[in-house]
Structure formats: structure tokens, C-alpha cells
Design an enzyme around this catalytic site. Structure first.
Site, PDB file in Angstrom:
ATOM      1  N   ARG A 110       0.839  -1.206   0.000  1.00 21.47           N
ATOM      2  CA  ARG A 110       0.000   0.000   0.000  1.00 21.47           C
ATOM      3  C   ARG A 110       0.874   1.256   0.000  1.00 21.47           C
ATOM      4  O   ARG A 110       0.597   2.230  -0.702  1.00 21.47           O
ATOM      5  CB  ARG A 110      -0.916  -0.011   1.225  1.00 21.47           C
ATOM      6  CG  ARG A 110      -1.855   1.181   1.312  1.00 21.47           C
ATOM      7  CD  ARG A 110      -2.795   1.039   2.492  1.00 21.47           C
ATOM      8  NE  ARG A 110      -3.685   2.184   2.607  1.00 21.47           N
ATOM      9  CZ  ARG A 110      -3.869   2.879   3.731  1.00 21.47           C
ATOM     10  NH1 ARG A 110      -3.239   2.519   4.850  1.00 21.47           N
ATOM     11  NH2 ARG A 110      -4.690   3.908   3.754  1.00 21.47           N
ATOM     12  N   HIS A 167       0.833   4.207  -2.772  1.00 28.99           N
ATOM     13  CA  HIS A 167       0.620   5.618  -2.438  1.00 28.99           C
ATOM     14  C   HIS A 167       1.810   6.475  -2.871  1.00 28.99           C
ATOM     15  O   HIS A 167       1.640   7.630  -3.262  1.00 28.99           O
ATOM     16  CB  HIS A 167       0.379   5.774  -0.934  1.00 28.99           C
ATOM     17  CG  HIS A 167      -0.999   5.372  -0.514  1.00 28.99           C
ATOM     18  ND1 HIS A 167      -1.603   5.861   0.624  1.00 28.99           N
ATOM     19  CD2 HIS A 167      -1.901   4.523  -1.082  1.00 28.99           C
ATOM     20  CE1 HIS A 167      -2.815   5.323   0.747  1.00 28.99           C
ATOM     21  NE2 HIS A 167      -3.007   4.500  -0.274  1.00 28.99           N
ATOM     22  N   VAL A 170       1.888   9.779  -6.355  1.00 24.57           N
ATOM     23  CA  VAL A 170       2.194  11.201  -6.123  1.00 24.57           C
ATOM     24  C   VAL A 170       3.619  11.482  -6.589  1.00 24.57           C
ATOM     25  O   VAL A 170       4.580  10.976  -6.007  1.00 24.57           O
ATOM     26  CB  VAL A 170       2.058  11.568  -4.623  1.00 24.57           C
ATOM     27  CG1 VAL A 170       2.208  13.075  -4.439  1.00 24.57           C
ATOM     28  CG2 VAL A 170       0.715  11.099  -4.076  1.00 24.57           C
ATOM     29  N   ASP A 200       9.049   7.795  -6.294  1.00 27.82           N
ATOM     30  CA  ASP A 200      10.290   8.508  -5.955  1.00 27.82           C
ATOM     31  C   ASP A 200      10.557   8.565  -4.454  1.00 27.82           C
ATOM     32  O   ASP A 200      11.393   9.347  -3.992  1.00 27.82           O
ATOM     33  CB  ASP A 200      10.245   9.936  -6.514  1.00 27.82           C
ATOM     34  CG  ASP A 200       9.187  10.814  -5.852  1.00 27.82           C
ATOM     35  OD1 ASP A 200       8.324  10.267  -5.118  1.00 27.82           O
ATOM     36  OD2 ASP A 200       9.219  12.037  -6.068  1.00 27.82           O
ATOM     37  N   SER A 239       8.810   9.802  -2.165  1.00 25.21           N
ATOM     38  CA  SER A 239       8.381  11.043  -1.508  1.00 25.21           C
ATOM     39  C   SER A 239       7.422  10.782  -0.346  1.00 25.21           C
ATOM     40  O   SER A 239       7.302  11.614   0.557  1.00 25.21           O
ATOM     41  CB  SER A 239       7.743  12.002  -2.518  1.00 25.21           C
ATOM     42  OG  SER A 239       6.725  11.372  -3.258  1.00 25.21           O
ATOM     43  N   GLU A 258       3.516  14.401   2.260  1.00 25.20           N
ATOM     44  CA  GLU A 258       2.539  13.384   1.888  1.00 25.20           C
ATOM     45  C   GLU A 258       2.175  12.490   3.068  1.00 25.20           C
ATOM     46  O   GLU A 258       1.033  12.067   3.228  1.00 25.20           O
ATOM     47  CB  GLU A 258       3.094  12.500   0.762  1.00 25.20           C
ATOM     48  CG  GLU A 258       3.310  13.201  -0.553  1.00 25.20           C
ATOM     49  CD  GLU A 258       4.082  12.322  -1.540  1.00 25.20           C
ATOM     50  OE1 GLU A 258       3.894  11.088  -1.509  1.00 25.20           O
ATOM     51  OE2 GLU A 258       4.871  12.856  -2.327  1.00 25.20           O
ATOM     52  N   ASN A 268      -2.694   8.855   3.965  1.00 28.86           N
ATOM     53  CA  ASN A 268      -1.482   8.202   4.473  1.00 28.86           C
ATOM     54  C   ASN A 268      -1.409   8.102   5.987  1.00 28.86           C
ATOM     55  O   ASN A 268      -0.435   7.568   6.531  1.00 28.86           O
ATOM     56  CB  ASN A 268      -0.244   8.944   3.960  1.00 28.86           C
ATOM     57  CG  ASN A 268      -0.033   8.747   2.476  1.00 28.86           C
ATOM     58  OD1 ASN A 268      -0.319   7.680   1.940  1.00 28.86           O
ATOM     59  ND2 ASN A 268       0.441   9.776   1.787  1.00 28.86           N
ATOM     60  N   HIS A 318      -6.155  -5.928  -2.258  1.00 28.86           N
ATOM     61  CA  HIS A 318      -7.024  -5.916  -1.074  1.00 28.86           C
ATOM     62  C   HIS A 318      -7.321  -7.327  -0.579  1.00 28.86           C
ATOM     63  O   HIS A 318      -8.006  -7.499   0.424  1.00 28.86           O
ATOM     64  CB  HIS A 318      -8.343  -5.197  -1.379  1.00 28.86           C
ATOM     65  CG  HIS A 318      -8.205  -3.708  -1.482  1.00 28.86           C
ATOM     66  ND1 HIS A 318      -9.222  -2.879  -1.917  1.00 28.86           N
ATOM     67  CD2 HIS A 318      -7.149  -2.896  -1.219  1.00 28.86           C
ATOM     68  CE1 HIS A 318      -8.804  -1.624  -1.917  1.00 28.86           C
ATOM     69  NE2 HIS A 318      -7.553  -1.613  -1.487  1.00 28.86           N
ATOM     70  N   THR A 319      -6.803  -8.323  -1.277  1.00 29.57           N
ATOM     71  CA  THR A 319      -6.993  -9.696  -0.823  1.00 29.57           C
ATOM     72  C   THR A 319      -6.215  -9.977   0.461  1.00 29.57           C
ATOM     73  O   THR A 319      -6.492 -10.951   1.163  1.00 29.57           O
ATOM     74  CB  THR A 319      -6.557 -10.705  -1.918  1.00 29.57           C
ATOM     75  OG1 THR A 319      -6.902 -12.020  -1.505  1.00 29.57           O
ATOM     76  CG2 THR A 319      -5.059 -10.651  -2.174  1.00 29.57           C
ATOM     77  N   ASP A 340     -10.627  -9.240   3.098  1.00 27.16           N
ATOM     78  CA  ASP A 340     -10.996 -10.500   2.449  1.00 27.16           C
ATOM     79  C   ASP A 340     -11.203 -11.528   3.554  1.00 27.16           C
ATOM     80  O   ASP A 340     -10.324 -12.346   3.843  1.00 27.16           O
ATOM     81  CB  ASP A 340      -9.880 -10.939   1.485  1.00 27.16           C
ATOM     82  CG  ASP A 340     -10.203 -12.218   0.741  1.00 27.16           C
ATOM     83  OD1 ASP A 340     -11.334 -12.709   0.891  1.00 27.16           O
ATOM     84  OD2 ASP A 340      -9.330 -12.725   0.012  1.00 27.16           O
TER      85      ASP A 340
END
Length: 327
Positions: free
Chosen positions: A63, A67, A71, A75, A77, A88, A94, A192-193, A245
Site C-alpha cells: 500500500r 501511495h 504522487v 520517488d 516522496s 505526503e 497516508n 485488497h486480498t 478478504d
């Protein structure tokens, strides 16, 4: 041909070659083979040594990688702390991201081996893959050579990262902004499993969907009743976690798509996959196919995501500490 014309032709040719070279300054497998040959093994060893103590971190780290890439590209960030501006890391999407310490500990080991060589962005990309594989999930290629960004902005994260409450049109637009298509959208949603979600990410679907104290009709009523009775007992619950799940959250399988088809995906963004004919068809195809096919397709989409707007060559920097821009 006159000498002047030949000279001009050479200049044009050199410019074209330079342009081609710059547009193909891409990532490559084994980028650190000479500059830091033990880097990838150090990362893999750390993951294998520690991920089994907290297997849920695999979901958190993939995840985080997602994320990060949405953005300013992949990199690193998302790893930066807020300093003179809000980064961020402190954006609403986040606030529930975790695993930063895991990345920092690996960075220390890699820096000890090869100071100033391996980027935090590459470490994050490799860790996301290695942790999923270590917990029994699919393998995908991670070419390296990413450079670290020096800008991290809360507003950009809030506006660029798909949210649990987004409808299909918004999600599709956010993916398209990153050069990802509907197939990537459906496949990357498959992550998302594994993992869990806080009740607060979907409790409006249970208690106040349209602001009138109602329930989201797109959510299976029996499942909603079960969630309200045993899990998320009120709309203000910010601590309880629910499996995305149920029954196989530790197994990287097709279970998530089964939940979506049964209208038991936790998020509005999960339910949204059934509101578009193309994405709905893709979900059906995945469920009719083999787990090996899902793994192969998921790997392709992860590789696509890992190339989003990467910084290479002399762009950005190689951070000494993942949470701080070099001074």
C-alpha cells in the site's frame, strides 16, 4: 551535399540520439550489480528475517508503494517527514500507512554496505515485492535505478491517491493520470486480498451513506448487519479493524474478487468495480481463470505501476535518510 548541410545533419542526428537516449533512460534489472552488488540480497534477507513476525506488514508495504507512486511518481516522496511544509505522510490517505520504520532499518543496512548508492524509492519497490512473496504471494520483476524525489506535498497526496469513498469515474481518472488503464485498476485493487481496514474507512456505508442515517444499498445487507453487530458498532469507531478478504486475509488469492461479486467489498471503491461493464467483465474473467493467471496479470500491473514517472540519471538524489532530504 554541401559541408554545411552535412554538419547540420550531424547536429540534428546527435540531438535525436540524445533525445532517444534520454527517453530510454529507464530502469533496469540489476541496476546495482556493480555499484552495490549485495543490495538486493540485504533487502531480501531483512524481509525474510522480520516479515514473519508481522505478516500484515506485507499489505501495508504494498500500500505504501502504491501511495508513493501515485504522487510525483515512484520517488520515495511518501517517506519524507514534514519540515517547512506538510508532507505526503501527513495527508489523510497516508495517516493509516505504516511500515516506515521497516524501510528506515533496511536503509541503514544498505547505507552501511554502500553509502549514497541505493535510493529509498528502490528500497520501497523491492521491499513491497519481497514482503508479498515472503508471505506466499506473487512475484514480479522490479527493475531498479529510481532516484529519490526532494518534494513531498500533503495537498498533492490528498488529490492524487484513490480513496475508499471514490466512485468509478474518479478512480478511473486518477489511474489514467498515472498512465494506468482499467485492467491495471482492477488488478491492483486485487491487493485488497490481504490486509485489514479501519472501520472509519467505510463506516459511512453502514450508518450514514447519504447523510440521512441510511445504509449503502450496494453493500450486501446481511454482511452490513454482521459488521454493525460484531465489528463497527458506531460511525465514530476509529480503532477497530476489519479483514478486507474475510477468511483468507493472509493468503494472496482471488478471494477479494469473490467478495466484490457478492457485494461484500468494504469500500465504495470496491463496489465501484461492478458499476462499469469493462471492469465488471475483468473481475469475472479473473474469477473464471486460474490463480496462476491472476498472479501473472497482477505482476504485469505491479511492474506498470513501479515505472510511473520515475526519476533516473541525474534527477532527484540518493537520500542518506529516507525521511529527510539531503542537506
Amino acid at each position: 551535399m554541401k559541408m554545411g548541410s552535412i554538419s547540420n545533419l550531424r547536429v540534428v542526428t546527435l540531438c535525436l540520439l540524445a533525445l532517444i537516449a534520454s527517453t530510454h533512460a529507464q530502469l533496469q534489472l540489476g541496476f546495482y550489480a556493480k555499484s552495490c552488488p549485495k543490495a538486493e540480497q540485504i533487502i531480501l534477507n531483512f524481509v525474510h528475517q522480520h516479515i514473519h513476525n508481522a505478516p500484515s506488514l506485507a499489505a501495508a508495504l504494498i500500500r505504501m508503494h502504491f501511495h508513493d507512486c501515485f504522487v510525483r511518481g515512484c520517488d520515495g516522496s511518501v517517506l519524507l517527514n514534514s519540515t517547512t511544509n506538510q508532507a505526503e505522510k501527513d495527508a489523510p490517505p497516508n495517516l493509516t500507512v505504516r511500515g516506515f520504520d521497516f524501510i528506515d532499518r533496511i536503509k541503514i543496512l544498505v547505507e552501511a554496505e554502500c553509502p549514497g548508492v541505493v535510493s529509498c524509492a528502490d528500497i520501497l519497490a523491492l521491499v513491497a515485492r519481497d514482503s508479498v512473496v515472503a508471505t506466499g504471494g506473487p512475484y514480479w520483476k522490479v527493475p531498479t535505478g529510481r532516484r529519490d524525489g526532494v518534494i513531498s506535498n500533503l495537498v498533492e497526496a490528498r488529490n492524487s491517491i484513490p480513496a475508499p469513498f471514490h466512485n468509478f469515474t474518479t478512480i478511473q481518472t486518477l489511474f489514467a493520470n498515472q498512465g494506468l488503464d482499467l485492467k491495471d485498476l482492477v488488478l491492483l485493487s486485487g491487493a485488497h486480498t490481504i490486509g485489514v481496514s479501519h472501520c472509519s474507512s467505510f463506516s459511512n456505508r453502514l450508518f450514514n451513506f447519504t447523510g440521512k442515517g441510511d445504509q449503502d444499498p450496494a453493500l450486501d445487507s446481511e454482511y452490513a448487519k454482521n459488521l454493525k453487530t460484531f465489528k463497527c458498532k458506531n460511525i465514530n469507531d476509529n480503532t477497530t479493524k476489519v479483514e478486507m478478504d474475510p477468511g483468507s486475509r493472509k493468503t494472496f488469492d482471488l478471494g477479494y474478487y469473490n467478495q466484490v461479486v457478492k457485494r461484500r467489498g468494504l469500500f465504495e471503491s470496491d463496489a465501484a468495480l461492478l458499476t462499469n461493464s469493462v471492469s465488471k467483465s475483468l473481475v469475472t474473467q479473473l474469477l473464471e481463470g486460474s490463480i496462476e493467471n491472476f498472479y501473472a496479470e497482477f505482476a504485469n500491473s505491479m511492474e506498470n505501476m513501479g515505472r510511473i514517472k520515475v526519476k533516473t540519471g541525474t534527477e532527484g538524489e540518493i537520500r542518506k535518510h529516507c525521511a529527510l532530504v539531503n542537506s
